[in-house]
Write a protein that holds these residues in place. Structure first.
Motif, short mmCIF file in Angstrom:
data_model
loop_
_atom_site.label_atom_id
_atom_site.label_comp_id
_atom_site.label_asym_id
_atom_site.label_seq_id
_atom_site.Cartn_x
_atom_site.Cartn_y
_atom_site.Cartn_z
N GLN A 105 0.62 -1.12 -0.10
CA GLN A 105 0.04 0.00 -0.05
C GLN A 105 1.15 1.34 -0.07
OE1 GLN A 105 -3.48 0.40 -0.43
NE2 GLN A 105 -3.57 -1.73 -0.80
N VAL A 106 1.83 1.35 0.87
CA VAL A 106 2.85 2.30 0.82
C VAL A 106 3.67 2.68 -0.41
CG1 VAL A 106 4.85 1.53 1.84
CG2 VAL A 106 4.51 3.81 2.37
N CYS A 107 3.73 1.39 -1.35
CA CYS A 107 4.56 1.65 -2.73
C CYS A 107 3.38 2.11 -3.52
CB CYS A 107 4.78 0.29 -2.86
SG CYS A 107 6.57 -0.34 -1.94
N ILE A 108 2.17 1.76 -3.55
CA ILE A 108 1.28 2.37 -4.40
C ILE A 108 1.01 3.93 -4.22
CG2 ILE A 108 -1.25 2.31 -4.89
CD1 ILE A 108 -1.12 -0.67 -4.27
N GLN A 109 1.21 4.25 -2.81
CA GLN A 109 0.90 5.64 -2.63
C GLN A 109 1.98 6.50 -2.88
OE1 GLN A 109 -0.20 5.78 1.70
NE2 GLN A 109 -1.86 4.75 1.34
N GLY A 110 3.17 5.89 -2.84
CA GLY A 110 4.54 6.50 -3.40
C GLY A 110 4.97 6.69 -4.54
N ALA A 111 4.12 5.99 -5.45
CA ALA A 111 4.31 5.51 -6.81
C ALA A 111 3.98 6.81 -7.71
CB ALA A 111 3.55 4.39 -7.40
N ASP A 112 4.67 7.07 -8.74
CA ASP A 112 4.67 8.28 -9.48
C ASP A 112 3.25 8.17 -10.32
OD1 ASP A 112 6.98 9.40 -9.12
OD2 ASP A 112 8.04 8.52 -10.70
N ARG A 113 2.39 9.34 -10.60
CA ARG A 113 1.33 9.29 -11.32
C ARG A 113 1.58 8.98 -12.69
NH1 ARG A 113 -3.52 11.92 -10.25
NH2 ARG A 113 -4.79 12.37 -12.29
N PRO A 114 0.94 8.05 -13.39
CA PRO A 114 1.19 7.71 -14.45
C PRO A 114 0.58 8.77 -15.60
CG PRO A 114 -0.73 6.57 -13.72
CD PRO A 114 -0.22 7.20 -12.72
N ALA A 115 1.32 8.91 -16.64
CA ALA A 115 0.59 10.17 -17.49
C ALA A 115 -0.71 9.48 -18.25
CB ALA A 115 1.68 10.12 -18.70
N THR A 116 -1.62 10.43 -18.35
CA THR A 116 -2.92 10.47 -19.20
C THR A 116 -2.74 9.66 -20.53
OG1 THR A 116 -3.58 12.11 -17.85
CG2 THR A 116 -5.25 11.24 -19.62
N GLY A 117 -1.75 10.16 -21.25
CA GLY A 117 -1.36 9.45 -22.30
C GLY A 117 -1.05 8.26 -22.56
N ASP A 118 -0.33 7.76 -21.58
CA ASP A 118 0.07 6.30 -21.39
C ASP A 118 -1.30 5.27 -20.80
OD1 ASP A 118 2.53 6.89 -21.90
OD2 ASP A 118 3.32 7.00 -19.39
N ILE A 119 -2.04 5.91 -20.09
CA ILE A 119 -3.34 5.21 -19.92
C ILE A 119 -4.25 5.08 -20.99
CG2 ILE A 119 -5.36 5.41 -18.41
CD1 ILE A 119 -3.90 6.69 -16.34
N LEU A 120 -4.16 6.09 -21.96
CA LEU A 120 -5.06 6.08 -23.15
C LEU A 120 -4.47 5.21 -24.00
CD1 LEU A 120 -7.48 7.44 -24.40
CD2 LEU A 120 -5.85 9.13 -25.49
N GLY A 121 -2.98 5.04 -24.15
CA GLY A 121 -2.38 4.06 -25.01
C GLY A 121 -2.62 2.89 -24.70
N HIS A 122 -2.75 2.16 -23.28
CA HIS A 122 -3.27 1.07 -22.89
C HIS A 122 -4.75 0.73 -23.30
CE1 HIS A 122 0.23 0.28 -20.69
NE2 HIS A 122 0.26 1.21 -19.73
N LEU A 123 -5.61 1.74 -23.41
CA LEU A 123 -6.99 1.66 -23.69
C LEU A 123 -6.98 1.22 -25.14
CD1 LEU A 123 -10.09 1.66 -23.09
CD2 LEU A 123 -9.89 4.12 -23.37
N VAL A 124 -6.26 1.80 -25.82
CA VAL A 124 -6.37 1.75 -27.41
C VAL A 124 -5.78 0.18 -27.60
CG1 VAL A 124 -5.23 2.48 -29.50
CG2 VAL A 124 -6.07 4.03 -27.99
N GLN A 125 -4.64 -0.17 -26.89
CA GLN A 125 -4.22 -1.41 -27.11
C GLN A 125 -4.97 -2.47 -26.82
OE1 GLN A 125 -0.48 -1.90 -24.86
NE2 GLN A 125 0.50 -0.56 -26.06
N ILE A 126 -6.06 -2.25 -25.89
CA ILE A 126 -7.10 -3.55 -25.62
C ILE A 126 -7.99 -3.24 -26.60
CG2 ILE A 126 -8.84 -3.89 -23.60
CD1 ILE A 126 -6.91 -3.06 -21.52
N ILE A 127 -8.27 -2.15 -27.14
CA ILE A 127 -9.56 -2.21 -27.77
C ILE A 127 -8.97 -2.54 -29.27
CG2 ILE A 127 -10.99 -0.47 -29.42
CD1 ILE A 127 -11.05 1.41 -27.10
#
Length: 327
Positions: A105-127
């Motif tokens: 849990q502390v690792c998740i809280q301390g992790a860097d915020r992912p870029a919105t473009g990367d999240i969008l790229g993951h969505l495109v890959q799944i589609i």
């Protein structure tokens, strides 16, 4: 008249009850009392039992220590020290003084915020997922659901309607190929059962997979090519426009100012070019005017008729000198 006395039955009942209670108490003492026979009576057996328990405990401790070391190596002690160290921040906690859940849990809280473009790229890959028809449809669907589960960690949830759309899109492309001709009958059944605007659920997806499983049972899996060949390009073409729109959305927004600047620059270039054209036209007009003036001047002068063919050929404007004979 004689009275008959009945025997004291109530006393006999009480006496019987007391005897049963004493017997039950005796049995209970034999079960839980000091007369119980222990399972381990020998020192050797006790040592063996301790070794077995110690082996299990050591395996659990080793797994916990290995997991902790891997997490520390991946995220760094700046993130994990808040869980692994004591309140003074110097001493490390024992293996039993922290939980792996708190460390994750502390690792998740301390992790860097992912870029919105990367999240969008993951969505495109799944589609744009392309099924591997060398495997059965159920295996491809399980892989697809695993991808959507990973995407849910970013707060993006894909429901059953989108999963069904991806499945049917891959099946439609495969049905047009030689190795996927067995899907034609199943696809026709699915189309008759569900309209194109049907809102798919888990039940409808299960029914679709059942129909496709019948096709999997008769088709040759080895005849299907790898996802990068054959139908893969066709599937990619179906989603290429959508992917470009999604991936280029930020670029289009950011390039508005650049397009405005470019348009202004192009306008300036056009105006400059038009000014150059105007100057060239003016120069041409000046040349024409000057040539007209020269022609008008030459016309105003008297023309000289030459009798000499040589002077005519040289277009002399002056009068031919008269020949003075020598004496």
């Amino acid at each position: 008249m004689q009275l008959q006395h009945s025997p004291p039955q109530h006393k006999m009942c009480s006496h019987t009850t007391n005897k049963e209670q004493q017997q039950s108490m005796h049995k209970t003492q034999n079960l839980v009392g000091p007369n119980v026979v222990p399972l381990i009576t020998d020192r050797t057996e006790a040592q063996d039992q301790a070794d077995r328990l110690n082996m299990q405990n050591q395996a659990v401790i080793g797994a916990k220590e290995g997991t902790t070391e891997a997490i520390v190596l991946q995220f760094g002690r700046d993130v994990t020290d808040s869980v692994l160290k004591t309140a003074n921040g110097v001493d490390l906690k024992g293996i039993d003084e922290y939980h792996l859940y708190d460390l994750v849990q502390v690792c998740i809280q301390g992790a860097d915020r992912p870029a919105t473009g990367d999240i969008l790229g993951h969505l495109v890959q799944i589609i744009s997922t392309r099924f591997d028809f060398r495997k059965k449809i159920i295996n491809n669907v399980e892989a697809l659901r695993a991808k959507t589960a990973r995407l849910s960690t970013y707060g993006v949830n894909m429901d059953d309607t989108q999963i069904a759309l991806i499945i049917l899109a891959n099946i439609e492309v495969a049905a047009t190929q030689e190795y996927g001709s067995e899907f034609k009958t199943a696809l026709q059944t699915i189309r008759r059962r569900y309209n194109y605007s049907h809102v798919h659920t888990a039940a409808s997806i299960a029914a679709i997979i059942t129909e496709l499983a019948a096709a999997d049972a008769v088709r040759q899996l080895k005849d299907a090519p790898a996802p990068s060949k054959g139908f893969a390009n066709a599937v990619a073409d179906q989603y290429s426009t959508f992917a470009q729109l999604l991936q280029g959305a930020a670029t289009y927004i950011d390039s508005d100012d650049d397009e405005g600047t470019a348009a202004a620059a192009s306008d300036d270039d056009r105006s400059a070019a038009s000014s150059r054209r105007g100057r060239k036209k003016d120069k041409k007009k000046d040349k024409k005017k000057s040539s007209k003036k020269d022609k008008s001047r030459s016309r105003s002068r008297p023309k000289i008729k030459h009798k000499c063919p040589h002077c005519k050929a040289q277009k002399r404007g002056s009068e031919h000198p008269k020949h003075i004979p020598f004496d």
